[in-house]
Design a protein around this motif. Structure first.
Motif, PDB file in Angstrom:
ATOM      1  N   ALA A  44      10.351  -9.191  17.666  1.00  0.00           N
ATOM      2  CA  ALA A  44      10.049  -9.969  18.868  1.00  0.00           C
ATOM      3  C   ALA A  44       9.802 -11.439  18.520  1.00  0.00           C
ATOM      4  O   ALA A  44      10.294 -12.345  19.198  1.00  0.00           O
ATOM      5  CB  ALA A  44       8.831  -9.384  19.581  1.00  0.00           C
ATOM      6  N   GLU A  45       9.043 -11.686  17.448  1.00  0.00           N
ATOM      7  CA  GLU A  45       8.725 -13.061  17.059  1.00  0.00           C
ATOM      8  C   GLU A  45       9.936 -13.785  16.465  1.00  0.00           C
ATOM      9  O   GLU A  45      10.012 -15.007  16.514  1.00  0.00           O
ATOM     10  CB  GLU A  45       7.555 -13.073  16.087  1.00  0.00           C
ATOM     11  N   TRP A  46      10.878 -13.049  15.905  1.00  0.00           N
ATOM     12  CA  TRP A  46      12.074 -13.647  15.324  1.00  0.00           C
ATOM     13  C   TRP A  46      12.849 -14.409  16.383  1.00  0.00           C
ATOM     14  O   TRP A  46      13.481 -15.431  16.097  1.00  0.00           O
ATOM     15  CB  TRP A  46      12.947 -12.556  14.712  1.00  0.00           C
ATOM     16  N   HIS A  47      12.794 -13.938  17.622  1.00  0.00           N
ATOM     17  CA  HIS A  47      13.562 -14.546  18.706  1.00  0.00           C
ATOM     18  C   HIS A  47      12.806 -15.660  19.433  1.00  0.00           C
ATOM     19  O   HIS A  47      13.352 -16.260  20.347  1.00  0.00           O
ATOM     20  CB  HIS A  47      14.004 -13.459  19.691  1.00  0.00           C
ATOM     21  N   LEU A  48      11.573 -15.929  19.053  1.00  0.00           N
ATOM     22  CA  LEU A  48      10.815 -17.016  19.677  1.00  0.00           C
ATOM     23  C   LEU A  48      11.425 -18.360  19.295  1.00  0.00           C
ATOM     24  O   LEU A  48      11.984 -18.503  18.204  1.00  0.00           O
ATOM     25  CB  LEU A  48       9.342 -16.969  19.240  1.00  0.00           C
ATOM     26  N   PRO A  49      11.288 -19.350  20.154  1.00  0.00           N
ATOM     27  CA  PRO A  49      11.822 -20.690  19.813  1.00  0.00           C
ATOM     28  C   PRO A  49      11.175 -21.232  18.549  1.00  0.00           C
ATOM     29  O   PRO A  49       9.979 -21.029  18.307  1.00  0.00           O
ATOM     30  CB  PRO A  49      11.432 -21.543  21.014  1.00  0.00           C
ATOM     31  N   ARG A  50      11.952 -21.882  17.736  1.00  0.00           N
ATOM     32  CA  ARG A  50      11.436 -22.477  16.498  1.00  0.00           C
ATOM     33  C   ARG A  50      11.436 -23.995  16.638  1.00  0.00           C
ATOM     34  O   ARG A  50      12.382 -24.582  17.131  1.00  0.00           O
ATOM     35  CB  ARG A  50      12.338 -22.069  15.336  1.00  0.00           C
ATOM     36  N   SER A  51      10.362 -24.625  16.188  1.00  0.00           N
ATOM     37  CA  SER A  51      10.308 -26.080  16.216  1.00  0.00           C
ATOM     38  C   SER A  51      10.805 -26.623  14.881  1.00  0.00           C
ATOM     39  O   SER A  51      10.631 -26.016  13.844  1.00  0.00           O
ATOM     40  CB  SER A  51       8.883 -26.552  16.475  1.00  0.00           C
ATOM     41  N   SER A  52      11.461 -27.771  14.898  1.00  0.00           N
ATOM     42  CA  SER A  52      12.002 -28.354  13.670  1.00  0.00           C
ATOM     43  C   SER A  52      11.076 -29.375  13.099  1.00  0.00           C
ATOM     44  O   SER A  52      10.401 -30.071  13.736  1.00  0.00           O
ATOM     45  CB  SER A  52      13.332 -29.046  13.940  1.00  0.00           C
TER      46      SER A  52
END
Length: 52
Positions: A44-52
């Motif tokens: 579930a967390e793998w698909h969360l938006p990632r900040s750069s």
């Protein structure tokens, strides 16, 4: 256990690395699971938006 034979770390110190000097008990077992393995939560967390 994973396909290559490795196991989840579940803590900072790996299993069979250090032992209680009085009892001989593995520190990993003695200290418990500090970082439990949760495949459902990880996916579930793998698909969360990632900040750069």
């Amino acid at each position: 256990m994973m396909k290559d034979g490795s196991t989840p770390l579940n803590g900072i110190v790996p299993a069979n690395f250090t032992f209680n000097p009085k009892t001989g008990e593995d520190f990993r077992k003695y200290s418990g699971d500090l970082v439990p393995y949760d495949l459902k939560k990880a996916k579930a967390e793998w698909h969360l938006p990632r900040s750069s």
